[in-house]
Design an enzyme around this catalytic site. Sequence first.
Site, PDB file in Angstrom:
ATOM      1  N   SER A  23       0.068  -3.560  -2.631  1.00  0.00           N
ATOM      2  CA  SER A  23       1.238  -3.970  -1.865  1.00  0.00           C
ATOM      3  C   SER A  23       2.340  -2.923  -1.958  1.00  0.00           C
ATOM      4  O   SER A  23       2.649  -2.426  -3.048  1.00  0.00           O
ATOM      5  CB  SER A  23       1.769  -5.307  -2.395  1.00  0.00           C
ATOM      6  OG  SER A  23       3.026  -5.603  -1.805  1.00  0.00           O
ATOM      7  N   ASN A  56      -4.302  -2.428   3.758  1.00  0.00           N
ATOM      8  CA  ASN A  56      -3.201  -3.361   3.543  1.00  0.00           C
ATOM      9  C   ASN A  56      -2.104  -2.895   4.484  1.00  0.00           C
ATOM     10  O   ASN A  56      -2.335  -2.043   5.349  1.00  0.00           O
ATOM     11  CB  ASN A  56      -2.752  -3.351   2.078  1.00  0.00           C
ATOM     12  CG  ASN A  56      -1.982  -4.600   1.685  1.00  0.00           C
ATOM     13  OD1 ASN A  56      -1.379  -5.256   2.524  1.00  0.00           O
ATOM     14  ND2 ASN A  56      -1.999  -4.929   0.406  1.00  0.00           N
ATOM     15  N   LYS A  93      -0.737 -18.119   1.475  1.00  0.00           N
ATOM     16  CA  LYS A  93      -0.354 -17.578   0.176  1.00  0.00           C
ATOM     17  C   LYS A  93      -0.576 -18.558  -0.972  1.00  0.00           C
ATOM     18  O   LYS A  93      -0.943 -18.162  -2.072  1.00  0.00           O
ATOM     19  CB  LYS A  93       1.120 -17.152   0.197  1.00  0.00           C
ATOM     20  CG  LYS A  93       1.388 -15.868   0.960  1.00  0.00           C
ATOM     21  CD  LYS A  93       2.865 -15.523   0.937  1.00  0.00           C
ATOM     22  CE  LYS A  93       3.140 -14.160   1.542  1.00  0.00           C
ATOM     23  NZ  LYS A  93       2.647 -13.050   0.717  1.00  0.00           N
TER      24      LYS A  93
END
Length: 546
Positions: free
Chosen positions: A296, A366, A152
Amino acid sequence: MTPAAHMRALRVRPSIPRCRPSLPPFQLPTRCVSNETKVAASEIATTTRSAGTRTKNLIYGTLLTLGLSFGYLYVTDTRASIHEWLIVPALRQIYPDGEDAHHAGTRMLKALHSFGMNPRERGNDDAAGDLAVEVFGHTLANPIGTSAGIDKGAEVPTPLFELGPAIVEVGAITLLPQEGNPKPRVFRIPSQNALINRYGFNSEGAELVATRLRQRVRQFAYHAGMGMDEEAEQKVLNGEAGVPPGSLKSGRLMAVQVAKNKTTSESDIDAVVRDYATAVGHVGKYADILVVNVSSPNTPGLRTLQNVEPLTRLLTGVVQAVKKIDRKTKPAIMVKVSPDEDSEEQVAGICEAVWDSGVDGVIVGNTTKKRPDPLPKGYLLSASESKILLEQGGYSGPQLFERTVALVSKYRTALDEGPKSIKADQSSDQKPLAGHSTGDEPSTSILEKMESSSSEVSSKIKSVVGVDASPATSSKPVTAPAAGAPRKVIFATGGITNGRQAREVLNAGASVAQVYTAMIYSGAGTISRIKQEMRDEAKKQAVTTE
């Protein structure tokens, strides 16, 4: 001679020692040996002992060196089974929380790399070119990549590249630092090799990550003999080092993913564009590919940005921001879309935004809000895992693969046919997308309809971040891509765990297959294993064909 004189002669006569005849001739008593003989014997004995000791030390030292060398080569080879069958289970036992285990793994990889002890792909099987693919004008060594979420904060891109992928995606990175959702927020389902997460874009912020990426480039420049200052950095970014400025490795590309902050309302489109565009201004110069994440499930309202109008405006703003990056070659731009928005209308609208804004491709897949249905036939989850399935968040795991393949196929068809196909594919009982004609009125570009309403917002954004976010205007309807126009690139992620699946998703129209959950459960050797399985599959097909 008088008796007295005779007695005196006897007293001064040297005495002759009596040696016992029972002793072996070579074992004379000490008193029978001269000092010189003693010294010589002692030296011989010492030399003999020293020679024996040296021989033993040499043997032990050689065995130890060989053992350590073979141990080093084994432990640092991605093909070693220890990575999957020892290290991963050990981390799972030591760290019951999935996020803690992930951070520990990152720290371990970072520390090992600093000492040259990190796992890496041995040999150079990719040099054969049997897995090479063309992406954005680059020849990639292979079509396998890692997905965002593994790194990340862009802490370990270099050691990740050494595991064998041609694409490493870091992020997501938000403009401002944010904590993300409360912990615990990562949940394992080991029986399914699956995860549920609700991270919520925990990020250190674009400025800090940009500093980390800058340091990485300058260290590369230093080791390349170019210096370590700003001028050396700029030379690397401009391609003078002969490698892509993001990956810093031939045949590899680094993708940097950006997202909006949680506190930025999706309904305030100018603020949303400002978040993405400003983040791009910080990290964009260190990327080969910039990824705009609107998919997301853990940031409220984010997926509404996949609607045609806001997505077109957002992507156009990012395109304008990329044009301002101080680098000779600009990074490619991709948008990451959700697997849950998979209707014909939703896919068509996203593709229209891609064509209208001019971005270069789409990352399909995703985590999903949906739960796999069904799980393996006849399989019953344990009570604890059944409870985990009820946790809020995005599900990722092998069960998503079929959905990923189907979605890649849809996007490949829509992107290849171009914007004109969107109107042709709408059935009579479907509502027309916002900004599309029904066939009873003149066809009008979505951008034309947006132009008047967005001019004020665009000027605000431009005044704040120096980016013109207004959509490109058009005096004619959107048409199919012109002959010779670059083909839009698709990356696929979601449920890809082996070489057969990687080949299947590539055959469906993707250029790169990205893995995430497979690495979490299979460890450092995942990429090497998938590539070898792809080669084995190709050989089987070749034999079958013959």
